[in-house]
Motif scaffolding. Structure first.
Motif, PDB file in Angstrom:
ATOM      1  N   THR A 192       0.653  -1.146   0.101  1.00 18.02           N
ATOM      2  CA  THR A 192       0.226  -0.098   0.098  1.00 18.02           C
ATOM      3  C   THR A 192       0.859   1.356  -0.020  1.00 18.02           C
ATOM      4  O   THR A 192       1.819   1.336   0.644  1.00 18.02           O
ATOM      5  CB  THR A 192      -0.982   0.033   1.321  1.00 18.02           C
ATOM      6  OG1 THR A 192      -1.829  -0.957   1.246  1.00 18.02           O
ATOM      7  CG2 THR A 192      -1.722   1.365   1.267  1.00 18.02           C
ATOM      8  N   VAL A 193       0.620   2.337  -0.993  1.00 17.92           N
ATOM      9  CA  VAL A 193       1.298   3.334  -0.996  1.00 17.92           C
ATOM     10  C   VAL A 193       0.530   4.705  -0.932  1.00 17.92           C
ATOM     11  O   VAL A 193      -0.320   4.684  -1.368  1.00 17.92           O
ATOM     12  CB  VAL A 193       2.093   3.743  -2.429  1.00 17.92           C
ATOM     13  CG1 VAL A 193       2.790   4.630  -2.474  1.00 17.92           C
ATOM     14  CG2 VAL A 193       2.945   2.393  -2.716  1.00 17.92           C
ATOM     15  N   GLY A 194       0.811   5.186   0.289  1.00 21.07           N
ATOM     16  CA  GLY A 194      -0.145   6.319   0.801  1.00 21.07           C
ATOM     17  C   GLY A 194      -1.106   6.051   1.983  1.00 21.07           C
ATOM     18  O   GLY A 194      -1.197   4.986   2.058  1.00 21.07           O
ATOM     19  N   ASN A 195      -1.785   7.201   2.060  1.00 25.57           N
ATOM     20  CA  ASN A 195      -2.882   6.801   3.304  1.00 25.57           C
ATOM     21  C   ASN A 195      -4.283   7.276   2.718  1.00 25.57           C
ATOM     22  O   ASN A 195      -4.211   8.246   1.944  1.00 25.57           O
ATOM     23  CB  ASN A 195      -2.470   7.592   4.480  1.00 25.57           C
ATOM     24  CG  ASN A 195      -1.204   7.309   4.920  1.00 25.57           C
ATOM     25  OD1 ASN A 195      -1.006   6.256   5.276  1.00 25.57           O
ATOM     26  ND2 ASN A 195      -0.149   8.369   5.641  1.00 25.57           N
ATOM     27  N   CYS A 196      -5.030   6.444   2.938  1.00 22.73           N
ATOM     28  CA  CYS A 196      -6.601   6.686   2.498  1.00 22.73           C
ATOM     29  C   CYS A 196      -7.383   7.608   3.584  1.00 22.73           C
ATOM     30  O   CYS A 196      -8.117   7.375   4.534  1.00 22.73           O
ATOM     31  CB  CYS A 196      -7.291   5.319   2.617  1.00 22.73           C
ATOM     32  SG  CYS A 196      -8.818   5.451   2.007  1.00 22.73           S
TER      33      CYS A 196
END
Length: 397
Positions: free
Chosen positions: A148-152
């Protein structure tokens, strides 16, 4: 002829200077054009006059009739806004936060100067359906073999990429490359490249900065060269005039040369006799030897063991070059702390050639003092120096 040559040289220098100034002019023209004739809080109307902009929260209703006249502005209606000074004929529509499904909630309401701010609850990301309508969508869950790349959170969204040495099979599935047959091109390493447009923009900015600086440097160099040439010509003319005047004094000086030679010979004889006397006096003075002449190793070691803090002792011997195995061996062989520390100092003095006849040389003591000063133990260094390297210390028998 000499006057004509000098005139031509100065004319050439002036032409070069003017050429360099003309080279730097296009950059100044571009900067002036970019600034424009109107101020930052003004705009140019259809007649070419500078009119004042409307304040945030107000739209332009009518342009100013002439230079120096005020524009007619009108306040934005409810549900619209303008967040900057402007000359827009209409206000922007506020964003609407849909809170019916309790997934989206309003952080701040819309005002005439600020758009409304919406936010999705945890586990959802925001997507704009159009310019005014946001929507909250559930965050994507990455599958096997993915990272997972980045934050939701907020307006961001989870992006799933394959792990290293994995290749993509489906949207949410990546498999190891060692299981790949005929799909080696999917296992190539990922490279991050900079956009071409960004490179072009950065290159343009560099050229706009570098070229004017180079032009200024060249202009300064030409100015320095012109100044150098002027000084050189002035010195040449001064030297020519001084040579002309000094030729008339050569005859008078030649008459005084015999007398000057006799005086100089007498002075040289006196100088030689004085220098011989000084040399004999220096020979009679006994230069002091290294003090103290003999320093017993045991005397020196037990003195410094009482002076140096126990917590800084290992740092000291490490700086002096004692290895870790020697430090551990000394601690294992001697249970008493002072005996172990004495053994560490003995290893140092033996390796540095100071153990002959149990006498410690002056240069080793000076090395020891310098190391203490490097460790900011100045008081200890001063005590050792006063005790063993002082001129007033009596010579050991």
């Amino acid at each position: 002829m000499r006057h004509d040559s000098t005139t031509r040289r100065w004319t050439l220098h002036i032409i070069i200077s003017l050429f360099l100034v003309l080279i730097s002019q296009p950059y100044a023209t571009v900067d002036a054009a970019a600034v424009g004739k109107c101020a930052e809080n003004e705009y140019e109307n259809s007649q070419g006059d500078c009119c004042d902009k409307c304040h945030p929260g107000y739209r332009l209703k009518k342009e100013c009739p002439a230079q120096g006249k005020r524009s007619v502005c009108e306040k934005c209606k409810s549900g619209t806004y303008l967040n900057t000074s402007n000359y827009n004929p209409t206000c922007w529509t506020c964003k609407k936060c849909d809170s019916r499904d309790k997934i989206m909630f309003t952080v701040s309401n819309c005002t005439i100067t600020k758009n409304s701010e919406c936010k999705c609850k945890e586990g959802y990301y925001m997507k704009m359906l159009d310019e005014w309508t946001p929507q909250c969508r559930k965050c994507k869950t990455c599958g096997d073999g993915q990272l997972t790349v980045g934050n939701c959170t907020g307006d961001n969204y989870d992006h799933c990429i394959c792990k290293d040495k994995h290749y993509k099979v489906k949207n949410n599935l990546c498999k190891p490359c060692d299981e790949c047959i005929g799909c080696e091109d999917l296992c190539e390493p990922r490279f991050t490249t900079e956009p071409t447009l960004q490179k072009t923009i950065s290159n343009n900015k560099v050229s706009q900065i570098v070229f004017p600086i180079c032009a200024c440097i060249i202009a300064v160099m030409v100015g320095v060269f012109l100044l150098y040439e002027a000084v050189r010509i002035w010195r040449k003319r001064k030297r020519a005039s001084s040579n002309h005047s000094s030729s008339r004094d050569d005859k008078a000086k030649s008459e005084d040369e015999p007398m000057m030679e006799e005086a100089s010979s007498v002075t040289e004889i006196k100088d030689v006799s004085i220098s011989n006397q000084l040399y004999e006096t220096e020979l009679r003075i006994e230069l002091p030897d290294c003090v103290p002449r003999e320093i017993k190793i045991a005397e020196f070691f037990y003195f410094v063991l009482d002076e140096i803090p126990v917590g800084r002792f290992k740092e000291l011997v490490r700086r002096l070059g004692v290895s870790e195995p020697d430090i551990e061996r000394a601690e294992n062989d001697h249970r008493a702390c002072k005996d172990a520390q004495y053994q560490m100092l003995k290893v140092w003095s033996d390796r540095c050639g100071g153990g002959g006849n149990n006498i410690l040389s002056c240069h080793l003591i000076q090395m020891f003092i310098d190391t203490l000063r490097d460790m900011y133990l100045s008081s200890c260094a001063d005590s050792v120096e006063t005790k063993f390297l002082s001129q007033d210390r009596p010579i050991s028998q």
